[in-house]
Design an enzyme around this catalytic site. Structure first.
Site, PDB file in Angstrom:
ATOM      1  N   HIS A 101       0.843  -1.195   0.000  1.00 38.34           N
ATOM      2  CA  HIS A 101       0.000   0.000   0.000  1.00 38.34           C
ATOM      3  C   HIS A 101       0.874   1.239   0.000  1.00 38.34           C
ATOM      4  CE1 HIS A 101      -2.149   3.233   2.442  1.00 38.34           C
ATOM      5  NE2 HIS A 101      -2.846   3.156   1.308  1.00 38.34           N
ATOM      6  N   SER A 102       0.614   2.178  -0.905  1.00 37.74           N
ATOM      7  CA  SER A 102       1.275   3.475  -0.914  1.00 37.74           C
ATOM      8  C   SER A 102       2.794   3.306  -0.999  1.00 37.74           C
ATOM      9  CB  SER A 102       0.837   4.269   0.323  1.00 37.74           C
ATOM     10  OG  SER A 102       1.162   5.629   0.205  1.00 37.74           O
ATOM     11  N   MET A 103       3.559   3.749  -0.009  1.00 34.99           N
ATOM     12  CA  MET A 103       4.999   3.566  -0.041  1.00 34.99           C
ATOM     13  C   MET A 103       5.359   2.089  -0.130  1.00 34.99           C
ATOM     14  SD  MET A 103       7.944   4.777   2.680  1.00 34.99           S
ATOM     15  CE  MET A 103       7.703   3.381   3.808  1.00 34.99           C
TER      16      MET A 103
END
Length: 287
Positions: A101-103
């Site tokens: 998720h995300s980073m």
């Protein structure tokens, strides 16, 4: 929501990391990677909805209950890729999938492109490439980072008199989240201190990056992916807010799916977690 997981500590050659482990020991191996300033609780709703998988949800270095890097060290995104590879080594996984998720999605892309023989599948949630910077801005960016490092010793973390105050602050933070999501992240991310609570995260995580990949670097990584890749785009998330995302995805062998919800759609509520699970179950090989 089921919280049936095992809390583990992983002694790697260079650092000790914490993780939540879900699923049967003989399940298909998946390493789950959270976003910046989050922790393993990011997958508290989603992981139980992916039965048959052996999911290791890490606390990245400097986050949650994992160790901080030594003073003077940096948190370069490629260093996280090395950490993840060492985690796979500890579990004896020569082939594994990544759920990011995300980073954590960005780290997943870097590792999968660099080590295609190790990564079986990529399941990405509202994250793909890092913020980039071109060569002509490098001196300025390095100067800003060095000044911030010098000033770090004079900064202190916020202290919240009550747990609820910290939850409210996280709700308003980067990638705003629901109250329930903020509570889950705060339960793992806070520690008691005189006067109340503060975050466990390493203060160095908030420093500006001294060096960024160029846009060409980023394209080389996503273009170099060899494993099946599925990207979930949150309709009120961060990626779709970028006008360049459609152009970036053109010509890439990435299956992109839009789902309703914000940047943390997999954690904000049960409905969002179920939608994400439904998209990833067959893809990751869950029965």
């Amino acid at each position: 929501m089921s919280l049936n997981f095992e809390e583990v500590r992983l002694r790697l050659p260079h650092i000790e990391l914490a993780a939540h482990v879900y699923g049967p020991e003989d399940g298909r191996p998946v390493i789950a990677l959270h976003g910046w300033l989050d922790n393993a609780a990011s997958f508290a709703r989603l992981a139980p909805l992916l039965p048959g998988l052996r999911i290791v949800a890490l606390d990245f270095a400097g986050h949650g209950h994992s160790d901080h890097r030594p003073p003077g060290s940096s948190y370069a995104i490629w260093d996280y890729a090395h950490d993840v590879l060492q985690v796979a080594e500890q579990f004896g996984w020569q082939r594994f999938s990544l759920l990011g998720h995300s980073m954590g999605a960005i780290v997943s892309v870097l590792l999968a492109a660099a080590m295609p023989e190790r990564v079986e599948r990529l399941a990405l949630i509202d994250g793909l490439i890092p913020y980039t910077g071109e060569a002509d801005s490098s001196p300025q960016k390095l100067g800003e980072a060095l000044k911030a490092q010098l000033a770090l010793a004079d900064k202190s973390k916020p202290v919240y008199a009550e747990f609820s105050r910290a939850v409210e602050a996280r709700m308003r933070g980067v990638g705003a989240v629901s109250r329930e999501a903020a509570e889950l992240l705060a339960q793992r991310g806070l520690m008691p201190v005189p006067g109340g609570y503060t975050w466990r995260t390493d203060s160095s995580l908030t420093l500006p990056s001294p060096l960024r990949l160029t846009h060409a670097h980023a394209l080389a990584f996503v273009g170099g992916l060899q494993c099946p890749t599925k990207l979930l785009l949150a309709q009120q998330g961060m990626l779709l807010a970028q006008s360049s995302i459609s152009q970036l995805l053109e010509g890439l062998a990435i299956e992109a799916v839009q789902l309703p919800g914000g940047h943390h759609l997999h954690l904000d509520d049960d409905q969002g977690a179920m939608l994400v699970a439904d998209c990833f179950k067959a893809f990751l090989g869950a029965p």
